[in-house]
Design an enzyme around this catalytic site. Structure first.
Site, PDB file in Angstrom:
ATOM      1  N   ILE A  69       0.029  -2.211  -7.326  1.00 13.37           N
ATOM      2  CA  ILE A  69       1.457  -2.116  -8.411  1.00 13.37           C
ATOM      3  C   ILE A  69       0.872  -2.192  -9.683  1.00 13.37           C
ATOM      4  O   ILE A  69       0.997  -1.397 -10.877  1.00 13.37           O
ATOM      5  CB  ILE A  69       2.176  -3.214  -7.861  1.00 13.37           C
ATOM      6  CG1 ILE A  69       2.689  -2.994  -6.580  1.00 13.37           C
ATOM      7  CG2 ILE A  69       3.308  -3.155  -8.915  1.00 13.37           C
ATOM      8  CD1 ILE A  69       3.383  -1.681  -6.203  1.00 13.37           C
ATOM      9  N   GLU A 100      -7.082  -9.492 -13.718  1.00 10.90           N
ATOM     10  CA  GLU A 100      -7.237  -9.704 -12.270  1.00 10.90           C
ATOM     11  C   GLU A 100      -7.923 -10.756 -11.838  1.00 10.90           C
ATOM     12  O   GLU A 100      -9.073 -10.833 -12.573  1.00 10.90           O
ATOM     13  CB  GLU A 100      -7.634  -8.416 -11.347  1.00 10.90           C
ATOM     14  CG  GLU A 100      -8.267  -8.713 -10.218  1.00 10.90           C
ATOM     15  CD  GLU A 100      -7.212  -9.138  -9.186  1.00 10.90           C
ATOM     16  OE1 GLU A 100      -6.071  -8.383  -9.058  1.00 10.90           O
ATOM     17  OE2 GLU A 100      -7.342 -10.113  -8.423  1.00 10.90           O
ATOM     18  N   SER A 148      -1.566  -1.153   6.308  1.00 17.48           N
ATOM     19  CA  SER A 148      -1.730  -0.022   7.442  1.00 17.48           C
ATOM     20  C   SER A 148      -2.237   1.073   6.946  1.00 17.48           C
ATOM     21  O   SER A 148      -2.488   2.183   7.757  1.00 17.48           O
ATOM     22  CB  SER A 148      -0.589   0.266   8.331  1.00 17.48           C
ATOM     23  OG  SER A 148       0.159  -1.038   8.561  1.00 17.48           O
ATOM     24  N   ALA A 149      -2.479   1.214   5.372  1.00 14.83           N
ATOM     25  CA  ALA A 149      -3.013   2.577   4.761  1.00 14.83           C
ATOM     26  C   ALA A 149      -2.228   3.691   5.195  1.00 14.83           C
ATOM     27  O   ALA A 149      -2.526   4.796   5.167  1.00 14.83           O
ATOM     28  CB  ALA A 149      -4.197   2.640   5.302  1.00 14.83           C
ATOM     29  N   HIS A 188       4.333   5.922   4.031  1.00 17.89           N
ATOM     30  CA  HIS A 188       5.743   5.906   4.593  1.00 17.89           C
ATOM     31  C   HIS A 188       6.431   7.128   4.067  1.00 17.89           C
ATOM     32  O   HIS A 188       6.435   7.271   2.930  1.00 17.89           O
ATOM     33  CB  HIS A 188       6.502   4.629   4.648  1.00 17.89           C
ATOM     34  CG  HIS A 188       5.461   3.486   5.262  1.00 17.89           C
ATOM     35  ND1 HIS A 188       5.923   3.077   6.508  1.00 17.89           N
ATOM     36  CD2 HIS A 188       4.765   2.903   4.921  1.00 17.89           C
ATOM     37  CE1 HIS A 188       5.284   2.093   6.869  1.00 17.89           C
ATOM     38  NE2 HIS A 188       4.436   1.967   5.580  1.00 17.89           N
ATOM     39  N   VAL A 233      -4.867 -15.929 -14.922  1.00 16.44           N
ATOM     40  CA  VAL A 233      -3.771 -16.307 -15.907  1.00 16.44           C
ATOM     41  C   VAL A 233      -3.262 -17.898 -15.585  1.00 16.44           C
ATOM     42  O   VAL A 233      -3.059 -18.031 -14.374  1.00 16.44           O
ATOM     43  CB  VAL A 233      -2.584 -15.649 -15.911  1.00 16.44           C
ATOM     44  CG1 VAL A 233      -1.088 -16.016 -16.758  1.00 16.44           C
ATOM     45  CG2 VAL A 233      -2.648 -14.074 -16.533  1.00 16.44           C
ATOM     46  N   LYS A 249       8.741  -6.216  15.310  1.00 14.19           N
ATOM     47  CA  LYS A 249       9.317  -5.181  14.465  1.00 14.19           C
ATOM     48  C   LYS A 249       8.654  -3.906  14.793  1.00 14.19           C
ATOM     49  O   LYS A 249       9.142  -2.668  14.312  1.00 14.19           O
ATOM     50  CB  LYS A 249       9.286  -5.339  13.086  1.00 14.19           C
ATOM     51  CG  LYS A 249      10.206  -6.460  12.558  1.00 14.19           C
ATOM     52  CD  LYS A 249      10.005  -6.673  11.187  1.00 14.19           C
ATOM     53  CE  LYS A 249      10.818  -5.574  10.132  1.00 14.19           C
ATOM     54  NZ  LYS A 249      10.480  -6.038   8.669  1.00 14.19           N
ATOM     55  N   CYS A 269     -26.889   3.836   3.760  1.00  8.88           N
ATOM     56  CA  CYS A 269     -26.056   3.347   4.992  1.00  8.88           C
ATOM     57  C   CYS A 269     -26.075   4.333   5.956  1.00  8.88           C
ATOM     58  O   CYS A 269     -25.773   5.657   5.723  1.00  8.88           O
ATOM     59  CB  CYS A 269     -24.750   3.135   4.321  1.00  8.88           C
ATOM     60  SG  CYS A 269     -23.364   2.938   5.590  1.00  8.88           S
TER      61      CYS A 269
END
Lengths: 425, 499
Positions: free
Chosen positions: B13, B32, B46-47, B50, B174, B252, B407
């Site tokens: 956000i 941050e 859940s990436a 929707h 903050v 749910k 990797c």
């Protein structure tokens, strides 16, 4: 894209790849290439600076780097090519290997035969889903070994080790020698899963407790690990309520099993054994793909490098025979079966008509520890081929035996191996 | 330091708001408290993108998710973020009662404008997902659900804001808000004061704590915990669509969903907790999720072994369960973006657009003229796996670091890791590298590449290996050099585990 041509490509320059390459060379393969991802040969042996290597193969006691150097020196005096810092990305069914490194970029190797010798990796926290928070300070024993022995850094000051695999036991001693307080080794099974000599030399000699039938039920700490909750487990490995104990520590090392690294083999279409998690092979270490051989920890996890070397030589020799136009197809498959006390047997099948070798070497692991048992080998006519006494068998130590070739006839269709007390004579 | 707009929180956000406002001639600072963006709720979910088929279209979150769906494809294209949409979802039912619920959900979806929904009979269901539990009887297909990489998405939004002049201050917490004449004028942080005209509260789980600093205290954030399993890529072919289990009395509904990178993600339960730092997984919850959802839907998926990791996400649910996007009632210049739980990841662009409206309405003398040299996109990081073998060869010739694989599980090169360390939002710890380029995200979980990544970080950042952290602050990976630990120190704490 650059193209190279070889008779034999070996993936992995650890003990398996080195021994396979040298044996193939001795048996007359002209152009051999080893592809190794690390910037040096020797594989994981380089971080195994403890002794105990080579007792069987060289009849003397060496460290890991010493053991590796014997093969590396021989290799340097040969015309076997080596590409370091080279990662194989793909093996194609039409005998092409795609690899990458800094100098060549992506390149293609056309080959006549291939030996898989990629080794194995360690099981992680995720694989055994240890619950709790996810702080720093949790790593596999092998990663810690790499930090300590190759980089010169310690992962912590107060260490708990989960799992009594050999790397965990070796690291318990190694860290103790560095002044780290190793508080104990927690083992889920009712027995140590490593070699007996490692339990004695690495734990008992340093007064490090081994808690059998115990597990870690929670990890604590947000930034750096602060402690773990341990608990005793019942016969079905469920934690027993009321036995929980909090142990403060800043580091948790995991030594909870090894998995052969078969992603390349899987993608190529090698048939896999569900138990070993390596390819299904015959006594020549040929996979279901006639030009692909496998040996070492990518085939099944060994506890002694000496066995890896021996097995790699079988694969190297067989690959040479294949390249030199000797027949390779299995003419009459003999299936190897085993009883429930045995976890797995390698090879999984043999060729009744192959008469290249005098004896066939078998590697197997038992499921449970036992003493004074008999290892019985029978054929499909229920004829006992071998009946060997074993004073002690345990899952942490591989059992090997040789079956004389003459015991396998053209009518043999299966061979059954069992380990039990009842049949003792 | 001084700015026009100060955004608190570097989740999806906060990053979306920064991205939205960076198109204007505004000074923007995003603070941050963690060592990287995308460290809270945006990181562990859940990436999914929707579609809104199963959400109440009259709620604020319903309106925003539907609005965001209209713009997200273009946004991801501009930012070069991987998005699979449409992918589609199937809700799976075992009981006749599930079918009734599905019919209602379908009617709701149609009302929300989703086209192409379809009830599936048992045969159709198993044709579409052959590995489903044979006992599954009913299905509701909906074509618009998508999947995204939430780290890439959040980082891309923040990077674009930085490219357009916004500042992102990491490790900056903050501590208080400075108010003069009922108007906010700045914040106190652990790194000093920052003067500002507008504060956007996008502090996720801590949005209530930040709101309380201006006494705007008519809401509370109650964390709701959900635990997940992440499976090895070898299970990728077990499903095609996002699979929802039918909601039950206790749950749910859970999901089994493919990820952008080819793993399988499964979870999660919902458990109200008090502690906002409680990111623990528990054997009990994992067992329950596995038994009631994962193995019930896909019996072939194992409980252990091919599980790469399990993790917990905390949803920042508000007391009224809806998003709270509004100006503070107590002061001027303070805007809340709070209570953003699912589908917050999807709704982010619509939330950001709504916040822009609220900032304009604050009337604090801000220059909303468009930035002259505004960049709507960003240069995507080099990802070798996306390139043909010839393209890779050309790239390696230019920069050999791309030919050095660090990797092995995910085939990530040194070059990609170096890039991540030097991008607009630098990755400065092990987990940040993992989220940017997947080194350490694979089946060995950094067992092999960990020491190498640590070495690269230490060298590139000019710090000692002892200073490299797993995830910022005090999460150091190593504690000392060999031979540095005095034997006395070991002796002093010589207690052992005894039973």
């Amino acid at each position: 894209m650059k193209k190279l041509e070889y008779d034999l490509v070996i993936i992995g320059g650890g003990p398996a790849g080195l021994a396979a390459a040298l044996e193939a060379k001795r048996n007359g393969v002209p152009k051999i290439l080893i592809c190794e991802r690390a910037p040096y040969l020797g594989g994981i042996l380089n971080q195994c600076i403890h002794n105990g290597f080579g007792l069987q193969y060289f009849k003397e006691e060496l460290t890991g780097p010493e053991y590796a150097s014997r093969f590396i020196e021989e290799l340097e005096n040969s015309d076997i090519d080596v590409k370091l810092g080279t990662m194989v990305m793909e093996i194609m069914v039409d005998k092409k290997v795609i690899a990458v490194n800094r100098e060549d970029g992506m390149f293609q190797i056309d080959t006549k035969a291939l030996i898989l010798a990629m080794g194995c990796r360690e099981r992680t926290r995720g694989a055994i889903t240890i619950p709790g928070s996810r702080p720093a300070g949790i790593m596999t024993a092998g990663t810690a070994q790499s930090y300590v022995n190759l980089e010169g850094y310690l992962p912590g000051k107060e260490v708990v080790i989960l799992g009594s695999g050999d790397i965990g036991l070796i690291m318990a001693r190694r860290l103790t020698l560095e002044g780290v307080n190793v508080k104990g080794v927690i083992e889920l099974m009712p027995y140590s899963t490593g070699l007996i000599r490692n339990k004695v030399q690495c734990l008992d000699d340093f007064d490090i407790p081994l808690l059998l039938s115990h597990s870690i039920t929670e990890v604590h700490g947000n930034e750096r690990l602060e402690g773990v909750t341990i608990a005793e487990v019942d016969k079905s490995f469920k934690p027993i309520e009321g036995t929980e104990q909090y142990v403060s520590c800043d580091t948790l090392l995991l030594s909870v099993g090894l998995i052969p690294e078969n992603e390349l083999s899987n993608n190529l279409g090698c048939e896999m054994d569900k138990v070993t998690r390596g390819p299904v092979v015959n006594e020549k270490r040929i996979t279901n793909i006639p030009w692909v051989f496998a040996c070492g920890n990518v085939l099944h996890v060994h506890d002694l490098v000496d066995n890896v070397t021996e097995e790699a030589e079988i694969a190297g020799k067989a690959a040479a025979a294949f390249i030199n136009n000797k027949k390779n197809e299995v003419e009459k498959e003999v299936i190897i079966t085993h009883d429930n006390n045995i976890g797995y047997v390698v090879p999984q099948h043999i060729d009744a008509l192959n008469n290249q070798e005098q004896t066939i070497k078998f590697f197997l692991r038992v499921r449970n520890s036992d003493e004074d048992v008999r290892l019985i080998v029978k054929d499909n006519f229920n004829k006992t081929l071998l009946n060997l006494k074993k004073t002690i068998v345990e899952p942490g130590t591989m059992v090997t035996f040789n079956l004389p070739r003459e015991f396998v006839t053209k009518d043999t269709s299966s061979i059954d191996i069992s380990i039990s007390k009842e049949q003792a004579q | 330091m001084k700015t026009d707009v100060l955004i608190i929180g570097g989740g999806v956000i906060g990053a979306s708001v920064a991205h939205q406002l960076a198109r204007y001639n505004l000074d923007i600072i995003l603070v941050e408290k963690a060592s990287d963006v995308c460290m809270g709720t945006s990181k562990a979910n859940s990436a999914m993108i929707h579609s809104g088929f199963n959400i109440d279209g009259d709620t604020l979150k319903g309106q925003l998710v539907l609005a965001a769906n209209k713009v997200i494809k273009q946004l991801c294209q501009d930012l070069k973020v991987d998005l699979v949409k449409p992918l589609g979802s199937i809700t799976v039912g075992f009981e006749e009662a599930d079918l009734e619920k599905m019919k209602k959900t379908m009617a709701n979806g149609i009302k929300n404008g989703i086209q192409g929904m379809k009830l599936l009979n048992q045969i159709e269901l198993h044709e579409m997902e052959p590995h489903l539990n044979p006992d599954a009887k009913y299905g509701l297909f909906e074509p618009e659900t998508g999947i995204i990489n939430p780290f890439e998405y959040t980082v891309a939004l923040a990077e674009n804001a930085v490219i357009n002049g916004a500042k992102v201050l990491l490790d900056t917490e903050v501590l208080d808000i400075i108010i003069e004449n009922k108007t906010v004028t700045g914040v106190k942080t652990n790194k000093g004061d920052i003067a500002t005209k507008i504060i956007i509260n996008a502090a996720g789980l801590y949005a209530d704590k930040i709101a309380a600093m201006v006494e705007d205290i008519d809401f509370e954030i109650k964390p709701r915990k959900g635990q997940y399993f992440l499976y090895d890529k070898k299970w990728r072919d077990i499903l095609t669509y996002t699979i929802y289990s039918a909601p039950t009395k206790v749950s749910k509904g859970m999901i089994v969903v493919p990820t952008i990178d080819g793993n399988i993600l499964a979870g999660s339960n919902a458990e109200a907790v008090e502690d906002k730092t409680d990111l623990r997984t528990t054997a009990q919850a994992l067992d329950q999720i596995y038994t009631s959802a994962i193995s019930h839907l896909f019996p072939e998926l194992p409980r252990m072994g091919d599980v790469i990791t399990t993790f917990t996400g905390l949803r920042a649910s508000s007391t009224n369960e809806d998003f709270i996007i509004e100006s503070a009632k107590t002061v001027t210049g303070f805007i809340n973006a709070a209570g953003i739980q699912s589908p917050g990841l999807t709704s982010a662009p619509a939330i950001a657009a709504m916040i822009e409206g609220l900032v304009r309405a604050e009337n604090r003398d801000l220059d909303f003229s468009p930035k002259a040299n505004y960049e709507k996109g960003r240069q995507a990081p080099v990802q070798l796996s996306d390139l043909s073998y010839e393209e890779r060869t050309a790239l390696i010739e230019e920069n050999p670091d791309y030919g050095e694989i660090i990797c092995r599980c995910e085939s990530i090169s040194k070059g990609e890791i170096m890039d991540a360390i030097h991008r607009p939002i630098p990755a400065t710890n092990m987990d940040a590298i993992k989220r940017r380029v997947r080194a350490g995200m694979g089946r060995c979980q950094g067992g092999f590449c960990g020491p190498k990544v640590l070495g690269i970080l230490s060298k590139e950042l000019g710090i000692s290996p002892l200073e490299v952290t797993q995830k910022g602050s005090a999460s150091f990976v190593l504690t000392s050099k060999n031979k540095e630990l005095s034997l006395e120190e070991g002796d002093r704490n010589y207690e052992k585990i005894r039973v």
